[in-house]
Design a protein around this motif. Structure first.
Motif, PDB file in Angstrom:
ATOM      1  N   GLY A 216      45.394  34.015  35.416  1.00  0.00           N
ATOM      2  CA  GLY A 216      44.333  34.315  36.379  1.00  0.00           C
ATOM      3  C   GLY A 216      42.840  34.288  35.940  1.00  0.00           C
ATOM      4  N   PRO A 217      42.075  34.341  36.689  1.00  0.00           N
ATOM      5  CA  PRO A 217      40.681  34.293  36.517  1.00  0.00           C
ATOM      6  C   PRO A 217      40.293  35.449  35.889  1.00  0.00           C
ATOM      7  CG  PRO A 217      40.790  34.634  38.802  1.00  0.00           C
ATOM      8  CD  PRO A 217      42.301  34.388  38.320  1.00  0.00           C
ATOM      9  N   SER A 218      39.092  35.519  35.327  1.00  0.00           N
ATOM     10  CA  SER A 218      38.384  36.829  34.631  1.00  0.00           C
ATOM     11  C   SER A 218      37.719  37.461  35.964  1.00  0.00           C
ATOM     12  CB  SER A 218      37.266  36.599  33.772  1.00  0.00           C
ATOM     13  OG  SER A 218      37.970  35.917  32.310  1.00  0.00           O
ATOM     14  N   ARG A 219      37.279  38.814  35.670  1.00  0.00           N
ATOM     15  CA  ARG A 219      36.502  39.610  37.009  1.00  0.00           C
ATOM     16  C   ARG A 219      35.503  40.165  36.143  1.00  0.00           C
ATOM     17  NH1 ARG A 219      39.973  40.413  41.138  1.00  0.00           N
ATOM     18  NH2 ARG A 219      41.617  38.597  41.223  1.00  0.00           N
ATOM     19  N   PRO A 220      34.467  40.344  36.839  1.00  0.00           N
ATOM     20  CA  PRO A 220      33.345  41.183  36.422  1.00  0.00           C
ATOM     21  C   PRO A 220      33.550  42.487  36.194  1.00  0.00           C
ATOM     22  CG  PRO A 220      32.933  40.426  38.446  1.00  0.00           C
ATOM     23  CD  PRO A 220      34.195  39.717  38.334  1.00  0.00           C
ATOM     24  N   ALA A 221      34.353  43.307  37.108  1.00  0.00           N
ATOM     25  CA  ALA A 221      34.572  44.659  37.020  1.00  0.00           C
ATOM     26  C   ALA A 221      35.818  45.038  37.803  1.00  0.00           C
ATOM     27  CB  ALA A 221      33.342  45.272  37.984  1.00  0.00           C
ATOM     28  N   CYS A 222      36.158  46.158  37.573  1.00  0.00           N
ATOM     29  CA  CYS A 222      37.509  46.851  38.154  1.00  0.00           C
ATOM     30  C   CYS A 222      37.464  48.339  38.478  1.00  0.00           C
ATOM     31  CB  CYS A 222      38.695  46.366  37.424  1.00  0.00           C
ATOM     32  SG  CYS A 222      38.759  47.368  35.973  1.00  0.00           S
ATOM     33  N   THR A 223      37.987  48.950  39.359  1.00  0.00           N
ATOM     34  CA  THR A 223      38.063  50.189  39.538  1.00  0.00           C
ATOM     35  C   THR A 223      39.250  50.871  39.109  1.00  0.00           C
ATOM     36  OG1 THR A 223      36.708  50.098  41.690  1.00  0.00           O
ATOM     37  CG2 THR A 223      37.962  52.227  41.399  1.00  0.00           C
ATOM     38  N   PRO A 224      39.349  51.246  37.917  1.00  0.00           N
ATOM     39  CA  PRO A 224      40.446  51.889  37.120  1.00  0.00           C
ATOM     40  C   PRO A 224      41.383  52.701  37.976  1.00  0.00           C
ATOM     41  CG  PRO A 224      38.834  51.844  35.724  1.00  0.00           C
ATOM     42  CD  PRO A 224      38.212  51.824  36.981  1.00  0.00           C
TER      43      PRO A 224
END
Length: 337
Positions: free
Chosen positions: A238-246
């Motif tokens: 999968g692609p990388s993401r700049p952010a996430c909500t843990p």
């Protein structure tokens, strides 16, 4: 000479009178995830480093905050600014104005290639972290990944299995956010983890258990030249993401047994671990410290926390970490990444 970048919502400017330092600033900011940006807008944060003779005496009326384990960089809190002090460099970090002004001895530039951990690189990163903190972006030593629209945060010190967990999940299609450090920020009363390092930093010994690392000739990591800077998207489905909500908080530990397992933990040990992995960036300024603690409390409130005891099977079975953690993610409340 100056360069302009954007790191998430922050506009950065980096300048130096030396071409070698300017190149290091450029590579460091890109390594931390910053992207080139128009120079027409005023900068939120400025990093300026010049060649000269830095003062080596202790700052007057200053309190020693701590010493970085990497390269022995001392951090001092003076009345009007903070000071980063190395035997061959000094940086004055002026938090209110968003500036870090460093002076570097030529001897440091000449010796940089002889050390696995470049003191100048870490001076730049620490300066940037302190400036980000004062703008409400709080560094945390943790890996962050995303799966099926949910975020996982894995705070731990070096050697506790954080990178092994990250690589195991990446090979099973999880999205990479950051493998070592994130910037936490409160957004709409939730803690959001933003990437604060682009590549995955791994040692050559990891090839034995992760053969996918044998692909390209990976460049040396800027944070530690004895390790590689691996492109996460080349080893992930999968692609990388700049952010996430843990939504899941995982505290890894190396276990001597054959089988890995997870144990739920309460909010206090979870908060203690977060404080330990972000302690270096706790501010002496009450206003900033309160914001920092609020973000950490938000993080504990919005996640389910587990201790992940990593046995021998995490290296022998390519899907074991995914098998243990993916069901826990599904049980968490869904949130867009």
């Amino acid at each position: 000479m100056s360069l302009s970048y954007r790191l998430h919502g922050l506009r950065l400017r980096a300048a130096s009178d030396d071409a070698g330092i300017q190149d290091l600033l450029r590579r460091t900011l890109r390594y931390k995830g910053a992207e080139p940006h128009s120079a027409d807008e005023p900068a939120d944060l400025t990093l300026s480093f010049c060649v000269g003779r830095p003062p080596l005496d202790r700052p007057r009326a200053a309190r020693h905050v701590g010493t970085s384990a990497r390269c022995g960089i001392e951090v001092w809190n003076a009345p009007e600014h903070m000071v980063l002090r190395h035997e061959d460099a000094t940086v004055a970090v002026r938090l209110e104005t968003g500036r870090a002004d460093g002076t570097v001895r030529l001897a440091l530039l000449d010796a940089r290639t002889q050390k696995a951990r470049d003191p100048l690189f870490h001076l730049v990163v620490l300066s940037l972290g302190l400036l980000c903190r004062h703008r409400g972006w709080f560094p945390l030593h943790a890996a962050a990944l995303a799966h099926d629209g949910r975020g996982l945060l894995c705070p731990a010190r070096s050697g506790q299995g954080k990178t092994t967990v990250s690589l195991s999940l990446l090979r099973n299609g999880w999205a990479h956010v950051s493998d070592d450090t994130v910037l936490l920020r409160e957004e709409e009363r939730r803690a959001v983890a933003h990437s604060f390092r682009g590549p995955v930093c791994v040692g050559p010994e990891a090839m034995e258990h992760f053969p996918e690392l044998k692909g390209p000739d990976w460049p040396a990591s800027l944070s530690d030249s004895a390790k590689w800077a691996v492109d996460a998207e080349q080893i992930s489905l999968g692609p990388s993401r700049p952010a996430c909500t843990p939504r899941l908080l995982v505290l890894p530990e190396i276990d001597s047994g054959p089988d890995s397992h997870v144990e739920p933990i309460g909010p206090k040990p979870a908060l203690d671990q977060l404080l330990a992995q972000g302690a270096f960036f706790l501010s002496p300024t009450p206003r900033i410290a309160d914001r920092h603690l609020t973000v950490l409390r938000r993080l504990v409130e919005q996640t389910r926390a587990y201790r992940f005891r990593a046995g021998h099977d995490v290296l022998e079975d390519p899907g074991r970490v995914h098998e243990l953690l993916a069901p826990l993610m599904k049980e968490s409340t869904s949130d867009a990444v």
